[in-house]
Scaffold this motif. Structure first.
Motif, PDB file in Angstrom:
ATOM      1  N   ILE A   5       4.103  10.123  -7.060  1.00  0.00           N
ATOM      2  CA  ILE A   5       5.042  10.495  -8.116  1.00  0.00           C
ATOM      3  C   ILE A   5       4.277  10.749  -9.403  1.00  0.00           C
ATOM      4  O   ILE A   5       4.475  11.759 -10.085  1.00  0.00           O
ATOM      5  N   TYR A   6       3.338   9.849  -9.727  1.00  0.00           N
ATOM      6  CA  TYR A   6       2.561   9.998 -10.943  1.00  0.00           C
ATOM      7  C   TYR A   6       1.796  11.317 -10.912  1.00  0.00           C
ATOM      8  O   TYR A   6       1.799  12.078 -11.879  1.00  0.00           O
ATOM      9  N   ALA A   7       1.150  11.595  -9.776  1.00  0.00           N
ATOM     10  CA  ALA A   7       0.338  12.809  -9.669  1.00  0.00           C
ATOM     11  C   ALA A   7       1.195  14.037  -9.920  1.00  0.00           C
ATOM     12  O   ALA A   7       0.827  14.930 -10.688  1.00  0.00           O
ATOM     13  N   VAL A   8       2.384  14.042  -9.279  1.00  0.00           N
ATOM     14  CA  VAL A   8       3.211  15.239  -9.372  1.00  0.00           C
ATOM     15  C   VAL A   8       3.756  15.400 -10.790  1.00  0.00           C
ATOM     16  O   VAL A   8       3.871  16.505 -11.313  1.00  0.00           O
TER      17      VAL A   8
ATOM     18  N   VAL B 111       0.840  -1.201   0.000  1.00  0.00           N
ATOM     19  CA  VAL B 111       0.000   0.000   0.000  1.00  0.00           C
ATOM     20  C   VAL B 111       0.875   1.251   0.000  1.00  0.00           C
ATOM     21  O   VAL B 111       0.644   2.206  -0.747  1.00  0.00           O
ATOM     22  N   MET B 112       1.925   1.225   0.851  1.00  0.00           N
ATOM     23  CA  MET B 112       2.788   2.402   0.937  1.00  0.00           C
ATOM     24  C   MET B 112       3.479   2.664  -0.395  1.00  0.00           C
ATOM     25  O   MET B 112       3.561   3.805  -0.856  1.00  0.00           O
ATOM     26  N   LEU B 113       3.950   1.572  -1.035  1.00  0.00           N
ATOM     27  CA  LEU B 113       4.587   1.735  -2.339  1.00  0.00           C
ATOM     28  C   LEU B 113       3.610   2.327  -3.338  1.00  0.00           C
ATOM     29  O   LEU B 113       3.940   3.217  -4.122  1.00  0.00           O
ATOM     30  N   LEU B 114       2.390   1.812  -3.294  1.00  0.00           N
ATOM     31  CA  LEU B 114       1.350   2.278  -4.201  1.00  0.00           C
ATOM     32  C   LEU B 114       1.122   3.774  -4.018  1.00  0.00           C
ATOM     33  O   LEU B 114       1.029   4.537  -4.987  1.00  0.00           O
TER      34      LEU B 114
ATOM     35  N   LEU C  92      -5.643  11.559  -7.011  1.00  0.00           N
ATOM     36  CA  LEU C  92      -4.205  11.408  -7.209  1.00  0.00           C
ATOM     37  C   LEU C  92      -3.444  12.394  -6.336  1.00  0.00           C
ATOM     38  O   LEU C  92      -2.518  12.018  -5.625  1.00  0.00           O
ATOM     39  N   TRP C  93      -3.852  13.649  -6.373  1.00  0.00           N
ATOM     40  CA  TRP C  93      -3.114  14.660  -5.626  1.00  0.00           C
ATOM     41  C   TRP C  93      -3.316  14.517  -4.122  1.00  0.00           C
ATOM     42  O   TRP C  93      -2.503  14.995  -3.339  1.00  0.00           O
ATOM     43  N   GLY C  94      -4.384  13.863  -3.739  1.00  0.00           N
ATOM     44  CA  GLY C  94      -4.587  13.625  -2.312  1.00  0.00           C
ATOM     45  C   GLY C  94      -3.448  12.811  -1.706  1.00  0.00           C
ATOM     46  O   GLY C  94      -3.062  13.021  -0.557  1.00  0.00           O
ATOM     47  N   ALA C  95      -2.871  11.895  -2.510  1.00  0.00           N
ATOM     48  CA  ALA C  95      -1.822  11.011  -1.972  1.00  0.00           C
ATOM     49  C   ALA C  95      -0.570  11.791  -1.565  1.00  0.00           C
ATOM     50  O   ALA C  95      -0.147  11.705  -0.410  1.00  0.00           O
ATOM     51  N   PRO C  96       0.043  12.568  -2.473  1.00  0.00           N
ATOM     52  CA  PRO C  96       1.244  13.288  -2.021  1.00  0.00           C
ATOM     53  C   PRO C  96       0.949  14.262  -0.886  1.00  0.00           C
ATOM     54  O   PRO C  96       1.781  14.429   0.009  1.00  0.00           O
TER      55      PRO C  96
ATOM     56  N   LEU D  60       4.009   5.629  -5.499  1.00  0.00           N
ATOM     57  CA  LEU D  60       3.932   5.678  -6.956  1.00  0.00           C
ATOM     58  C   LEU D  60       2.846   6.650  -7.405  1.00  0.00           C
ATOM     59  O   LEU D  60       3.029   7.435  -8.328  1.00  0.00           O
ATOM     60  N   MET D  61       1.696   6.593  -6.708  1.00  0.00           N
ATOM     61  CA  MET D  61       0.600   7.505  -7.024  1.00  0.00           C
ATOM     62  C   MET D  61       1.059   8.941  -6.898  1.00  0.00           C
ATOM     63  O   MET D  61       0.767   9.782  -7.753  1.00  0.00           O
TER      64      MET D  61
END
Lengths: 449, 336
Positions: free
Chosen positions: A31-34, A22-25, A241-245, A28-29
């Motif tokens: 990084i993708y979002a940014v 989950v943490m890796l996900l 997506l942006w919620g993750a970072p 990755l999310m």
């Protein structure tokens, strides 16, 4: 290094591996979002208003709803390039008549489009161009949609045209135009769309030699993207997506700063003792009775709702005093022989605290740190739900708040709440699983033989 | 002779290699405050120790041996009630120094300490090599590489394989950890090393090994040892002088040759009689009764209640009487 070896013990716990996944996900999310939507772009997309999203349907469900047999329509955009010019006829006075045909497939049986709009841009000097619109259904019926005068540029809300609604028998055009004729006659029964190939014929009249017309027709569907859209036609996936970072940055900075601070200040208090210890301990007690949430609500109400200010306040709140638990550990540790030895060879107090006392208990702080991260993420979401979220940043909590304020659950837009809630839940569970496994590895009190 | 050329190490004979004693303790008292009352852990102890001599401090558990060592090193707990007297090291009165000065100038530069339970005295999160070198880096500002080089040298002296320096404490056996601590004690080339029960938790072979290393070190580096132990047999290996403590009092301080043959104080005699000898038919003796409470020690001679040779005079506290052939003893019997 031994710390690394012990971290590798995580492999023995399947739940921890799931948590690591989950943490890796999330990473990755993030990084993708940014990379996909750089910060300023994300803010613009999220905050610029409806005009950015004109081509998106309102309150659309995620596309994958169709995998479960919903068969809801997607959005169809008829750009000028898609039109086929059937005939061009010169008119007197430099004007001309152009007949353009748009053909498109409508294969969906599960629902009607949400709305239909025609965006136009025209150039003229005195006499605006006009357009005659005809609609042809797969079963060959032809419906006259009336004439529009195209002044400069604008939007013709076909599905909200009162004249058209009247002509179609008081039915919304986006439904009437796609309905099965048999059922259309049988008014009152549930209407179902007629799948097949539709045609839109535009007869464009221009009255000046230089006059030009560009038409773009959008038939808004009921599904969009992998996360759907909200009431402002915004693509929810951007906020997800942006919620993750944002969540990770928020939770990590608060958890990391405070864990290290608690360790340090408790170690200093326990080591020096006397009034320093008393002061730290009283401050800790003071913090324990200070209610964080009401303080944050007050700051949100009267001062600022910036996420980073909230973070600063959470950290400042944490800086009041240390941790009772760590203090107890350090008090016990103070009598350990290696600390005596360090004192004997003349190590200074700060050297003892920072090289001997704190590092020894750093491993114990690791699980606490990991488990603290989601608690701050939840805190942010709670504030957002109370309407005190950052006004700019797209966060999971903000999505839930939007959905809540629009009554998403009452109107059946479950995805709007469930997706961000699932993100929060998965994040919390993921970190908790890793944290608990780390606790089992690092905390000697939980070690079993 | 060991390497003395280390530039940052100031000469150990800064105040002149006097014929005077290296360490003189006069009227030292160390009392602790406890919930039950004031514990007189060290009460009016005076002795002096010459250069390159080794002194064994003997006594039962709780007689004040370790407190005496801690008083010399000023490693005091927070509940100190009285800390009073004179401790003169190389002509300098340590009691007049403030704590910070003492920490910087005395600890490890002049006096190093091998603590009780030395096996656990290593920092679990630092590599052994760094720890051995640390006093040099901290106190003398020696560069890291140079300090490591010196640590390797010291490791060789104490018989610690050099590749162990890259390990962590938990990767070493008890004996090896003990050696590491001794190496650490030696690294700053101190005047005095206080060893608090350096071999008590080790098996006999390792004990013998360590004792041999200590003897070798003593020959090679003119160090002065204070060896605190309750193990009389081990102490006899190393000691030039013996100091016997009982209930916070110094009861006898004699040259080793004399002491191991004929201890003078009745308590010292009993202590010696309790040591088993190989293949001897000797009946092991023990001392009846308990050591007295140090909160309310008996008036007069503190050993009197358990002493088989007591007489009327013992109700008064005896002074230190000089003995024939050197040494002192705190017993009225010596007055005759």
């Amino acid at each position: 290094m031994t710390l690394w070896m012990r971290l590798k013990e995580l492999r023995r716990y399947p739940s921890a591996m799931a948590g690591v996944f989950v943490m890796l996900l999330l990473v990755l999310m993030s990084i993708y979002a940014v990379v996909r939507y750089p910060y300023s772009q994300a803010i613009t997309l999220w905050r610029a208003g409806e005009m950015v999203w004109l081509e998106n349907p309102r309150n659309a469900a995620p596309k994958w709803f169709n995998w479960f047999g919903a068969d809801l329509p997607e959005t169809i955009i008829l750009t000028p390039e898609k039109g086929r010019v059937l005939a061009t006829e010169a008119l007197g006075g430099g004007g001309k008549r152009q007949t353009v045909l748009y053909t498109f497939d409508y294969p969906w049986k599960g629902g009607f489009p949400r709305e239909i709009s025609i965006f136009f841009e025209s150039t003229y000097v005195r006499t605006p161009p006009q357009v005659l619109l005809f609609w042809r259904t797969p079963d060959g019926r032809e419906i006259n949609l009336g004439t529009q005068v195209l002044r400069r540029s604008g939007r013709y809300l076909l599905s909200a045209d009162p004249a058209l609604i009247k002509r179609l028998g008081d039915r919304p055009p986006h439904e009437a135009l796609f309905a099965r004729p048999a059922l259309a006659a049988n008014a009152g029964g549930p209407e179902r769309p007629l799948p097949g190939r539709y045609e839109l014929i535009c007869d464009i009249f221009t009255f000046e030699p230089e006059s030009e017309v560009k038409l773009k027709t959008i038939i808004y569907g009921q599904v969009h993207g992998w996360a759907g859209t909200d009431h402002l036609r915004r693509d929810i996936s951007i906020a997800l997506l942006w919620g993750a970072p944002i969540a990770i940055a928020f939770g990590m900075s608060a958890a990391l700063t405070l864990t290290l601070w608690y360790l340090t200040i408790s170690a200093l208090g326990a080591w020096f003792g006397g009034w320093i210890d008393a002061l730290v301990d009283r401050l800790t007690e003071l913090r324990m009775i200070l209610p964080l949430l009401p303080i944050l609500i007050m700051i949100g109400m009267f001062f600022s709702r910036s996420l980073w200010l909230i973070l600063a306040v959470i950290i400042a709140y944490g800086l009041i005093g240390g941790s009772k638990g760590y203090r107890a550990m350090f008090l016990q540790a103070r009598a350990l022989p290696y600390l005596e030895a360090a004192r004997a060879y003349g190590a200074g107090n700060f050297r003892i605290v920072f090289r001997y006392l704190v590092p020894r208990f750093l491993p114990l702080a690791i699980p606490a740190f990991v488990q603290a991260i989601p608690s701050y993420v939840f805190l942010e979401a709670s504030l957002a739900l109370l309407g005190l979220g950052d006004p700019l940043l797209p966060t999971w909590g903000k999505i839930i708040q939007d959905a809540y304020s629009q009554g998403a659950l009452f109107v059946g837009y479950y995805y709007w709440i469930l997706l961000p809630a699932a993100m929060l839940l998965v994040t919390g569970v993921g970190f908790a699983m890793v944290g608990m496994a780390l606790d089992r590895i690092f905390n000697p009190k939980l070690r079993t033989l | 002779m060991a390497d003395r050329s280390l530039t940052n190490l100031e000469s150990r004979v800064g105040t002149g290699f006097s014929t005077d004693a290296l360490l003189r303790v006069e009227g030292l008292r160390l009392y602790f405050r406890t919930t039950k009352g004031v514990v007189q852990a060290v009460d009016d102890v005076s002795f002096s120790l010459g250069w390159r001599r080794s002194l064994a401090i003997l006594g039962e558990s709780g007689c004040g041996k370790t407190s005496l060592a801690r008083a010399i090193l000023r490693l005091l707990p927070r509940n100190v009630h009285t800390f009073f007297g004179k401790i003169i090291l190389d002509g300098v009165d340590l009691m007049k120094m403030n704590d910070e000065w003492f920490r910087k100038e005395i600890r490890w530069r002049k006096i190093s300490f091998v603590p009780q339970a030395a096996m656990n005295a290593l920092n679990p999160v630092l590599r052994v090599g760094y720890q051995i070198a640390e006093p040099l880096i901290v106190h003398l500002g020696v560069r890291r590489e140079e300090a490591y080089k010196r640590a390797e040298e010291m490791a060789r002296v104490v018989g610690l394989p050099v590749d162990f320096l890259n390990r962590y404490a938990f990767e070493l056996s008890g004996g090896m950890r003990q050696r590491a601590i001794i190496a650490m004690a030696l690294i700053t080339n101190p005047l005095l090393i206080i060893l608090d029960e350096p071999t008590s938790a080790l098996d006999v072979l390792t004990q013998a090994n360590i004792m041999n290393s200590l003897k070798k070190i003593k020959r090679e580096f003119d160090v002065t040892y204070i060896l605190i132990t309750h193990d009389i047999a081990t102490s006899s290996e190393l000691a030039d002088e013996v100091l016997v403590m009982y209930a916070g009092h110094l009861v006898e301080h004699s040259p080793a040759e004399r002491f191991y043959r004929t201890p003078m104080h009745p308590y010292a005699q009993k202590l010696m009689a309790s040591v088993p000898t190989l293949r001897g038919d000797k009946q092991l003796e023990f001392i009846p009764g308990q050591p007295p409470s140090l909160i309310n020690p008996p008036k007069g001679c503190r050993f009197a209640p358990r002493c088989s040779k007591r007489f009327d005079k013992c109700a008064e506290e005896p002074p230190l009487f000089s003995l024939d052939g050197g040494g002192v003893a705190k017993c009225w019997l010596m007055a005759r």
